[in-house]
Design an enzyme around this catalytic site. Structure first.
Site, PDB file in Angstrom:
ATOM      1  N   CYS A 146       0.855  -1.176   0.000  1.00 36.88           N
ATOM      2  CA  CYS A 146       0.000   0.000   0.000  1.00 36.88           C
ATOM      3  C   CYS A 146       0.897   1.234   0.000  1.00 36.88           C
ATOM      4  CB  CYS A 146      -0.898  -0.018   1.230  1.00 36.88           C
ATOM      5  SG  CYS A 146      -2.027   1.378   1.295  1.00 36.88           S
ATOM      6  N   ALA A 147       1.128   1.792  -1.170  1.00 33.18           N
ATOM      7  CA  ALA A 147       1.955   2.984  -1.314  1.00 33.18           C
ATOM      8  C   ALA A 147       1.336   3.862  -2.396  1.00 33.18           C
ATOM      9  CB  ALA A 147       3.383   2.607  -1.690  1.00 33.18           C
TER      10      ALA A 147
END
Length: 75
Positions: free
Chosen positions: A34-35
């Protein structure tokens, strides 16, 4: 993806019977990272090295160990 670098770069940890994803707030149990630069903040001017440096910094600077909230879309 044939549209890279126009399309967002893809990255994830390989998870199987012998390897689990790291237990960090930005890593899901299925290996998804999750970036924002791997999603909404993607730009074709970002190089692979910039993505790697960003992910390295995110992982190295994490002071809290834990898993992120479950999102059924990612599992």
């Amino acid at each position: 993806d044939a549209n890279y670098p126009i399309s967002v770069a893809a990255g994830r940890f390989v998870v199987d019977q012998t390897a689990e994803a790291p237990i960090l707030p930005h890593i899901y149990s299925n290996g998804h990272i999750c970036a924002s630069i791997l999603g909404t903040e993607w730009s074709p001017v970002l190089s692979v090295s910039i993505v790697c440096v960003t992910l390295h910094s995110m992982l190295a600077c994490c002071k809290v160990r834990g898993i992120p909230p479950l999102l059924s879309v990612l599992e």
